[in-house]
Design a protein around this motif. Structure first.
Motif, short mmCIF file in Angstrom:
data_model
loop_
_atom_site.label_atom_id
_atom_site.label_comp_id
_atom_site.label_asym_id
_atom_site.label_seq_id
_atom_site.Cartn_x
_atom_site.Cartn_y
_atom_site.Cartn_z
N ALA A 1 27.24 -4.18 -9.85
CA ALA A 1 26.56 -2.91 -9.96
C ALA A 1 25.10 -3.10 -9.42
CB ALA A 1 26.68 -2.66 -11.34
N LEU A 2 24.90 -2.09 -8.64
CA LEU A 2 23.47 -1.95 -8.15
C LEU A 2 22.73 -1.42 -9.04
CD1 LEU A 2 22.20 -2.59 -5.05
CD2 LEU A 2 22.60 -0.19 -4.86
N PRO A 3 21.34 -1.69 -9.28
CA PRO A 3 20.74 -1.08 -10.30
C PRO A 3 20.22 0.44 -9.81
CG PRO A 3 19.53 -3.15 -9.79
CD PRO A 3 20.62 -2.88 -8.94
N GLU A 4 20.08 1.24 -11.02
CA GLU A 4 19.91 2.67 -10.64
C GLU A 4 18.69 3.01 -9.74
OE1 GLU A 4 21.82 4.60 -12.32
OE2 GLU A 4 20.88 6.65 -11.25
N PHE A 5 17.62 2.12 -9.61
CA PHE A 5 16.60 2.31 -8.79
C PHE A 5 17.00 2.29 -7.36
CE2 PHE A 5 15.65 -2.10 -7.83
CZ PHE A 5 15.75 -2.75 -9.00
N ALA A 6 17.99 1.47 -7.12
CA ALA A 6 18.33 1.18 -5.60
C ALA A 6 19.38 2.18 -5.21
CB ALA A 6 18.85 -0.26 -5.42
N MET A 7 19.85 2.95 -5.89
CA MET A 7 21.08 3.91 -5.54
C MET A 7 20.73 4.95 -4.50
SD MET A 7 23.59 2.78 -7.31
CE MET A 7 24.66 3.99 -7.35
N ASP B 1 15.50 7.32 8.23
CA ASP B 1 14.93 7.92 7.12
C ASP B 1 13.59 6.90 6.89
OD1 ASP B 1 16.01 6.02 5.78
OD2 ASP B 1 17.14 7.48 4.25
N ASN B 2 13.24 6.03 7.46
CA ASN B 2 12.49 5.00 7.22
C ASN B 2 12.75 4.13 5.94
OD1 ASN B 2 11.12 5.76 9.72
ND2 ASN B 2 9.86 7.31 8.43
N ALA B 3 13.46 4.38 5.31
CA ALA B 3 14.06 3.50 4.10
C ALA B 3 14.92 2.47 4.06
CB ALA B 3 14.46 4.41 2.85
N PRO B 4 15.08 1.28 3.35
CA PRO B 4 15.89 0.25 3.29
C PRO B 4 17.01 0.79 3.34
CG PRO B 4 14.60 0.13 1.35
CD PRO B 4 14.11 1.14 2.33
N ILE B 5 18.24 -0.05 3.67
CA ILE B 5 19.58 0.07 3.40
C ILE B 5 19.99 -1.21 2.60
CG2 ILE B 5 21.69 0.26 4.38
CD1 ILE B 5 20.72 0.85 7.12
N LEU B 6 20.17 -0.77 1.29
CA LEU B 6 20.49 -1.59 0.13
C LEU B 6 22.18 -1.48 -0.65
CD1 LEU B 6 17.37 -1.39 -1.66
CD2 LEU B 6 17.83 -3.07 0.23
N ALA C 1 0.73 -1.43 0.08
CA ALA C 1 -0.04 -0.15 0.09
C ALA C 1 0.77 1.23 0.01
CB ALA C 1 -0.88 -0.15 1.20
N PRO C 2 1.60 1.50 -1.03
CA PRO C 2 2.60 2.72 -1.16
C PRO C 2 1.68 3.93 -0.85
CG PRO C 2 2.75 1.37 -3.12
CD PRO C 2 1.97 0.83 -2.26
N THR C 3 0.62 3.92 -1.76
CA THR C 3 -0.29 5.06 -1.95
C THR C 3 -0.90 5.77 -0.77
OG1 THR C 3 -0.39 5.04 -4.23
CG2 THR C 3 -2.02 6.46 -3.17
N ALA C 4 -1.55 4.62 -0.05
CA ALA C 4 -2.02 5.00 1.30
C ALA C 4 -1.26 5.26 2.53
CB ALA C 4 -2.91 3.80 1.83
N GLU C 5 0.02 4.85 2.35
CA GLU C 5 1.07 4.93 3.59
C GLU C 5 2.09 5.91 3.08
OE1 GLU C 5 2.84 1.37 4.78
OE2 GLU C 5 1.08 0.35 4.95
N VAL C 6 1.72 6.59 2.05
CA VAL C 6 2.93 7.79 1.60
C VAL C 6 3.18 8.89 2.65
CG1 VAL C 6 1.15 9.19 0.48
CG2 VAL C 6 3.40 9.25 -0.15
N GLY C 7 4.36 9.03 2.83
CA GLY C 7 4.63 9.96 3.86
C GLY C 7 5.54 11.17 3.43
N TYR C 8 5.40 12.39 3.96
CA TYR C 8 5.85 13.59 3.46
C TYR C 8 7.54 13.40 3.82
CZ TYR C 8 1.78 16.03 3.65
OH TYR C 8 0.32 16.21 3.23
N GLY C 9 8.36 13.88 2.58
CA GLY C 9 9.62 13.58 2.77
C GLY C 9 10.17 12.30 2.18
N GLU C 10 9.35 11.30 1.91
CA GLU C 10 9.65 10.10 1.56
C GLU C 10 9.27 9.79 0.15
OE1 GLU C 10 7.58 7.60 4.41
OE2 GLU C 10 8.82 8.39 6.10
N GLU C 11 9.65 10.69 -0.88
CA GLU C 11 9.12 10.49 -2.22
C GLU C 11 9.91 9.41 -2.83
OE1 GLU C 11 9.17 13.51 -0.69
OE2 GLU C 11 7.42 14.46 -0.80
N GLN C 12 11.44 9.21 -2.36
CA GLN C 12 12.18 8.27 -2.95
C GLN C 12 11.98 7.09 -2.66
OE1 GLN C 12 16.03 9.86 -2.00
NE2 GLN C 12 16.33 10.40 -4.02
N LEU C 13 11.34 6.82 -1.32
CA LEU C 13 10.88 5.55 -0.82
C LEU C 13 9.62 5.26 -1.54
CD1 LEU C 13 10.81 3.28 1.14
CD2 LEU C 13 9.78 4.60 2.89
N LEU C 14 8.80 6.04 -1.72
CA LEU C 14 7.71 5.93 -2.41
C LEU C 14 7.92 5.50 -3.90
CD1 LEU C 14 4.32 6.29 -3.14
CD2 LEU C 14 5.00 8.44 -3.99
#
Ligand code: GLY
Length: 377
Positions: free
Chosen positions: A362-368, A320-325, A55-68
């Motif tokens: 190489a890590l894919p661009e989307f995970a950078m 920042d509530n985002a994963p570490i990859l 549920a990324p849309t229901a749970e979207v948070g301010y400042g978390e656009e990259q995580l979204l």
């Protein structure tokens, strides 16, 4: 590479057999690598407690656009991921595509829903404003006392426990070795991660070690400092809910949050508390009371259901509530942790990114944006 490893030598040793660890192991094995998953009780941590919301849309948070963006990328992969996984494992993972309703009760809740809706629209996310009557047409079990709602057609759910069982079966079909031992420490030689130290002094050597221990990732001896902390969540399972709800309901009940997720035939998941209590897995009377009080207020029929489970697990929180990859500063060690509230949703994209890194370097661009060095920047 050292070869005095009495537990064997593999290309990839994954510490942690939760959803994230198994997803990575499966993808790595599919790409021809020898893989071992080290865990004495796979799938009994946060993966066992998870509500399974996608549920990324229901749970979207301010400042978390990259995580979204990462969450949306993973959600987009889910249908194909599930189809492949169900085909490989023969296990139905209970993907539900009836969407998510977000409901509110009082004037303040409605202001919060309007603000959320405006933010969703600004980001181009699909969410529809519904009146109380309209949302009850969609979910007749909702109380008539609510004031209004949003409907998010694209936010789904999956049975996280079935997903785990399917990933384990598919991983084993692909040749992944399940090692029924806890990782006692990272095996480090000359500043390089060269494997895992297991219980009772055994060692497993690996070209790459993937750290996927969820909230316990930072606690593994030998791992360099990592900003992952436990964030306690208490969650309930009830039985007898067949036909009660079509999709997920998230509610603001006079400012308090609760979610209800139909799951596994006749079950209903009610979650979850968010508590900074370290590795405390105590189920408290207050936690259960608050979840049930709010769930019954949202869907009065919940009071008739059988309460079959109450449990608490630590989510892996990050600053920042985002994963570490990605690659750690320590050669040989790859990080796949800190998924916080999105471990189920981010499993496909994490598995893909980490397998790509291990295979190609190489890590894919989307995970950078999620590499560990972001905390030092
Ligand atoms: N994603 C749901 C939770 O963390 O409670």
């Amino acid at each position: 590479m050292n070869h005095d490893a009495d537990a064997g030598t593999v290309d990839v040793a994954v510490a942690g057999g939760g959803l994230v660890g198994l997803g990575i192991a499966w993808r790595c094995a599919q790409r021809g690598l020898s893989v071992a998953v080290v865990d004495d009780a796979p799938g009994t941590g946060a993966s066992h407690a998870a509500g399974g919301m996608l549920a990324p849309t229901a749970e979207v948070g301010y400042g978390e656009e990259q995580l979204l963006e990462l969450c949306r990328a993973s959600l987009a992969r889910f249908p194909a991921f599930v189809a492949e996984l169900e085909g490989e494992s023969g296990i139905d993972v209970g993907l539900r595509t009836a969407g998510t309703c977000v409901v509110g009760f009082d004037a303040d809740d409605m202001v919060a829903l309007d603000v959320l809706h405006a933010f969703q629209r600004e980001l181009g996310l699909g969410a529809e404003r519904l009146t109380a009557r309209e949302v009850r047409r969609r979910e007749p079990a909702l109380t008539p006392r609510l004031r209004g709602a949003l409907h998010i057609a694209g936010d789904h759910s999956v049975d996280a426990r079935a997903l785990h069982a399917a990933l384990r079966a598919a991983a084993e079909v692909a040749g992944v070795l399940m090692v029924p031992s806890n990782a006692a420490a990272l095996w480090v030689r000359n500043g390089h991660a060269v494997g895992l130290e297991l219980a009772r002094g055994a060692r497993m050597a690996a070209h790459t070690v993937v750290l996927a221990l969820g909230a316990r990732s930072a606690a593994l001896p030998g791992v360099p400092p990592l900003p992952v902390r436990p964030v306690k969540g208490q969650i309930l399972r009830l039985r007898g809910a067949s036909g009660l709800l079509e999709g997920t309901v998230r509610a603001l009940v006079r400012g308090r949050q609760v979610y209800l997720v139909p799951c596994a035939g006749d079950q209903l998941i009610v979650g979850a508390t968010v508590e900074e209590k370290g590795f405390d897995e105590t189920v408290t009377a207050g936690g259960v009371y608050e979840l049930l009080r709010d769930a019954i207020e949202v869907v009065p029929g919940v009071s008739e259901l059988e309460l079959v489970e109450a449990l608490a697990r630590p989510r892996p929180g990050t600053p920042d509530n985002a994963p570490i990859l990605g690659a750690s500063a320590m050669p040989g060690l790859v990080l796949a942790c800190g998924h916080y509230r999105n471990g189920v949703l981010l499993t496909p994209v994490t598995a893909e990114a980490v397998a790509e890194l291990v295979v190609t370097g190489a890590l894919p661009e989307f995970a950078m944006p999620f590499t560990p060095d972001r905390f030092g920047r």
